[in-house]
Design a protein around this motif. Structure first.
Motif, PDB file in Angstrom:
ATOM      1  N   PRO A   1      -2.449  12.328   8.156  1.00 56.20           N
ATOM      2  CA  PRO A   1      -2.914  11.298   7.227  1.00 56.20           C
ATOM      3  C   PRO A   1      -4.424  11.084   7.332  1.00 56.20           C
ATOM      4  O   PRO A   1      -5.017  11.261   8.392  1.00 56.20           O
ATOM      5  N   GLN A   2      -5.003  10.666   6.217  1.00 55.13           N
ATOM      6  CA  GLN A   2      -6.387  10.191   6.248  1.00 55.13           C
ATOM      7  C   GLN A   2      -6.412   8.699   6.577  1.00 55.13           C
ATOM      8  O   GLN A   2      -7.380   8.209   7.147  1.00 55.13           O
ATOM      9  N   LEU A   3      -5.353   8.007   6.182  1.00 59.01           N
ATOM     10  CA  LEU A   3      -5.217   6.572   6.463  1.00 59.01           C
ATOM     11  C   LEU A   3      -3.872   6.328   7.133  1.00 59.01           C
ATOM     12  O   LEU A   3      -2.830   6.727   6.607  1.00 59.01           O
TER      13      LEU A   3
ATOM     14  N   ILE B   1       0.830  -1.213   0.000  1.00 58.01           N
ATOM     15  CA  ILE B   1       0.000   0.000   0.000  1.00 58.01           C
ATOM     16  C   ILE B   1       0.858   1.253   0.000  1.00 58.01           C
ATOM     17  O   ILE B   1       0.598   2.204  -0.756  1.00 58.01           O
ATOM     18  N   SER B   2       1.899   1.271   0.845  1.00 55.91           N
ATOM     19  CA  SER B   2       2.718   2.482   0.978  1.00 55.91           C
ATOM     20  C   SER B   2       3.800   2.592  -0.088  1.00 55.91           C
ATOM     21  O   SER B   2       4.566   3.552  -0.104  1.00 55.91           O
TER      22      SER B   2
ATOM     23  N   SER C   1       2.091  12.094   0.483  1.00 53.12           N
ATOM     24  CA  SER C   1       1.352  13.333   0.217  1.00 53.12           C
ATOM     25  C   SER C   1      -0.068  13.066  -0.261  1.00 53.12           C
ATOM     26  O   SER C   1      -0.901  13.974  -0.277  1.00 53.12           O
ATOM     27  N   ARG C   2      -0.377  11.816  -0.621  1.00 59.49           N
ATOM     28  CA  ARG C   2      -1.746  11.454  -0.986  1.00 59.49           C
ATOM     29  C   ARG C   2      -2.633  11.270   0.257  1.00 59.49           C
ATOM     30  O   ARG C   2      -3.851  11.162   0.138  1.00 59.49           O
ATOM     31  N   GLY C   3      -1.987  11.161   1.444  1.00 56.16           N
ATOM     32  CA  GLY C   3      -2.772  11.034   2.674  1.00 56.16           C
ATOM     33  C   GLY C   3      -2.617   9.712   3.403  1.00 56.16           C
ATOM     34  O   GLY C   3      -3.458   9.341   4.219  1.00 56.16           O
ATOM     35  N   ILE C   4      -1.523   8.996   3.111  1.00 53.73           N
ATOM     36  CA  ILE C   4      -1.266   7.708   3.774  1.00 53.73           C
ATOM     37  C   ILE C   4       0.044   7.798   4.549  1.00 53.73           C
ATOM     38  O   ILE C   4       1.071   8.202   4.005  1.00 53.73           O
TER      39      ILE C   4
ATOM     40  N   LYS D   1       1.598   2.992  -9.702  1.00 55.48           N
ATOM     41  CA  LYS D   1       2.795   3.595 -10.289  1.00 55.48           C
ATOM     42  C   LYS D   1       3.245   4.849  -9.550  1.00 55.48           C
ATOM     43  O   LYS D   1       4.079   5.604 -10.038  1.00 55.48           O
ATOM     44  N   VAL D   2       2.696   5.041  -8.343  1.00 62.49           N
ATOM     45  CA  VAL D   2       3.064   6.206  -7.540  1.00 62.49           C
ATOM     46  C   VAL D   2       4.231   5.830  -6.630  1.00 62.49           C
ATOM     47  O   VAL D   2       4.133   4.871  -5.868  1.00 62.49           O
TER      48      VAL D   2
END
Length: 233
Positions: A153-155, A47-48, A75-78, A67-68
């Motif tokens: 983080p959101q998650l 996931i990370s 920075s996506r919130g994890i 692909k991130v």
């Protein structure tokens, strides 16, 4: 919020995750339980972005993470609290927290979040000028969680937060996890202490040798005879 669809992950020739599909809804605490080597940590690392999956898809808030690169996933919130705490031992407690906020530009918000962190973790306020390496194991775990929260983080991914800690500290850590969740952070928790994990989670997945073999509400799994005999003692 988070979906894994048929995720396969390899370490060289070792097939660590085999068609893993799971879902985490916003606001939940979801726990992964299973023996050592079952694949729990590998799911968090997939996931990370620390170990990208070979096939399948990791989707967060409707967008693929495949692909991130790992540094952009933050920075996506994890945010990911790694197994073994991994604090920067030569830096002070406060410097560790500052590094947690490195992607943020909102100075007023950061200052406010330091205050919030010190309310949740008062011992860290007392120790904020100490090198992190001088903290006890429980204090280092609190610092690792606090540093991850500074990302806002959101998650929050948490890997074995109770490992190596005294029972009284384990209870304290789990109370903090519940409090973090109640303040609005969704949590995916990997934990050897299945009793404690199921006591605070809304749902759970049981892993064996890289596969999900059972899933359900935490309450259902707490009374499931096969789960009780294998993991609850």
């Amino acid at each position: 919020m988070l979906k894994l669809n048929n995720v396969n992950l390899y370490y060289g020739v070792i097939h660590a995750l085999k068609d893993i599909s799971l879902e985490v809804e916003e606001g939940e605490i979801v726990t992964l339980i299973g023996a050592n080597g079952a694949g729990k940590t590998s799911i968090l690392r997939a996931i990370s972005g620390l170990n990208p999956c070979r096939s399948g898809e990791v989707i967060f808030k409707g967008k693929s993470l495949n692909k991130v690169p790992a540094y952009k996933i933050v920075s996506r919130g994890i945010s990911h609290v790694l197994e073994g705490r991994r604090v920067f031992s030569n830096l002070t407690v406060f410097e560790n927290l500052q590094l947690g906020a490195y992607i943020r530009k909102d100075k007023a918000g950061i200052k406010k979040d330091y205050e919030t962190i010190f309310e949740v973790f008062p011992i860290l306020k007392e120790r904020k000028e100490q090198p992190a390496g001088t903290l006890s194991g429980g204090e280092q775990q609190m610092l690792a969680i606090a540093r991850a929260l500074m990302v806002k983080p959101q998650l929050l991914l948490m890997d074995e937060p109770s490992m190596g800690l005294a029972p009284i500290i384990v209870q304290q850590i789990f109370n903090i996890i519940k409090e973090i969740n109640e303040k609005g952070t969704t949590i995916l928790l990997v934990e050897q202490n299945a009793n404690m994990a199921l006591s605070i989670a809304s749902k759970a997945y049981v892993l064996e040798t890289g596969r999900i073999v059972l899933k359900g509400s935490a309450g259902e799994l707490l009374v499931n005879e096969s789960v009780k005999s294998a993991y609850l003692g």
